[in-house]
Design a protein around this motif. Sequence first.
Motif, short mmCIF file in Angstrom:
data_model
loop_
_atom_site.label_atom_id
_atom_site.label_comp_id
_atom_site.label_asym_id
_atom_site.label_seq_id
_atom_site.Cartn_x
_atom_site.Cartn_y
_atom_site.Cartn_z
N ILE A 16 3.33 -8.83 16.79
CA ILE A 16 4.72 -8.67 16.34
C ILE A 16 5.00 -9.58 15.15
O ILE A 16 5.66 -9.16 14.18
N ILE A 17 4.48 -10.82 15.18
CA ILE A 17 4.67 -11.74 14.06
C ILE A 17 4.04 -11.18 12.79
O ILE A 17 4.64 -11.20 11.71
N PHE A 18 2.82 -10.67 12.92
CA PHE A 18 2.15 -10.07 11.76
C PHE A 18 2.93 -8.87 11.25
O PHE A 18 3.08 -8.69 10.03
N PHE A 32 -4.79 -9.16 4.47
CA PHE A 32 -5.16 -9.17 5.89
C PHE A 32 -5.72 -7.85 6.41
O PHE A 32 -6.33 -7.82 7.48
N GLY A 33 -5.49 -6.73 5.72
CA GLY A 33 -6.11 -5.47 6.11
C GLY A 33 -7.59 -5.50 5.77
O GLY A 33 -8.02 -6.21 4.85
N LEU A 34 -8.39 -4.73 6.48
CA LEU A 34 -9.85 -4.73 6.27
C LEU A 34 -10.21 -3.82 5.10
O LEU A 34 -9.98 -2.62 5.15
N GLN A 46 -10.83 -10.81 7.06
CA GLN A 46 -10.21 -9.53 7.35
C GLN A 46 -10.84 -8.84 8.57
O GLN A 46 -10.21 -7.99 9.20
N PHE A 47 -12.08 -9.22 8.92
CA PHE A 47 -12.70 -8.67 10.12
C PHE A 47 -11.89 -9.02 11.38
O PHE A 47 -11.97 -8.31 12.39
N PHE A 48 -11.15 -10.13 11.31
CA PHE A 48 -10.32 -10.54 12.44
C PHE A 48 -8.85 -10.16 12.25
O PHE A 48 -8.21 -9.65 13.17
N THR A 49 -8.33 -10.39 11.05
CA THR A 49 -6.90 -10.21 10.84
C THR A 49 -6.46 -8.76 10.85
O THR A 49 -5.31 -8.45 11.18
N VAL A 174 -6.14 -0.93 9.15
CA VAL A 174 -5.31 -1.85 9.93
C VAL A 174 -5.12 -1.30 11.33
O VAL A 174 -5.22 -0.10 11.57
N GLY A 175 -4.85 -2.20 12.27
CA GLY A 175 -4.50 -1.77 13.62
C GLY A 175 -5.41 -2.31 14.70
O GLY A 175 -6.59 -2.61 14.46
N ALA A 176 -4.85 -2.42 15.90
CA ALA A 176 -5.59 -2.90 17.07
C ALA A 176 -6.27 -1.76 17.82
O ALA A 176 -6.82 -1.98 18.90
N SER A 177 -6.26 -0.56 17.27
CA SER A 177 -6.73 0.61 18.00
C SER A 177 -8.17 0.48 18.46
O SER A 177 -8.53 0.93 19.56
#
Length: 266
Positions: A16-18, A32-34, A46-49, A174-177
């Motif tokens: 949510i902060i991001f 921060f996107g890969l 970016q591999f993490f963010t 981007v995304g946690a998917s």
Amino acid sequence: MMQLTPVVKQLLIINIIFFVGCYTLPHANDWFGLHYYDSDLFHPWQFFTYMFMHGGLLHIFFNMFALVSFGGLLEHFWGSSKFLFFYISCGLGAALVHMGVSYLTVQDVMHQLSGTQITAEDARLLLNANYQTMEDAQGHIMGSVNDILNKYHFTQEQFNILGHAIAEYQVPTVGASGAIYGLLVAFAFMFPYAELSLMFIPIPIKAKYFVPILLCIDLIGGLKGSSIFGGASTGIAHFAHLGGALTGFIMMWIWRNQKFNQNRWN
């Protein structure tokens, strides 16, 4: 309803902060996107963010809904340390598969354009160029990019082909998917007979069937270069999902064979 577990709660807050921060920080996706490893915008972090970035409200809502729905139960059984290790590993696996498919896409494009005899240096300039700043009022490309295109006698068709590689270089993932798909696989391993259903298809299906069906939909979407939810047409997001699922499957298979999944890390 199960209370939020510690790591799931922290991941929820960080995402949510991001998400909110992206609306206040210029060029957040660039940082921060890969991005593709050979892009001027690529940075190792970016591999993490990338897995904490999202493309819109629905994107983050569905990912966080899945995180809370499946992550809390897995963290409860595994413990916080093991759950966090699994989640981050699936996110990294998704990123690596994404990068691999991007590499194959770029190489295929360059093979199709081999007849132009363009040098690697000039190709890299075309792939990293900011085209928005190089177009005149009529939409014609100007400057050094136009010089390179004329130098190698690019046709419009060849430039359209090049556009697929340009997208790989300049459009961030981007995304946690990917991490979420890993959680889905883990859930199916641990609770194969639990019944799940999609929001828009309220038909309960056992997890051991639901997750493979979902993965098949992603595989078909990736091969066709489309999305059942719309969005980018490259299909790479689908392969990132599959990469997270594959990483989760490998880890669960190893842990199950070692009886490691019965032990908490903390």
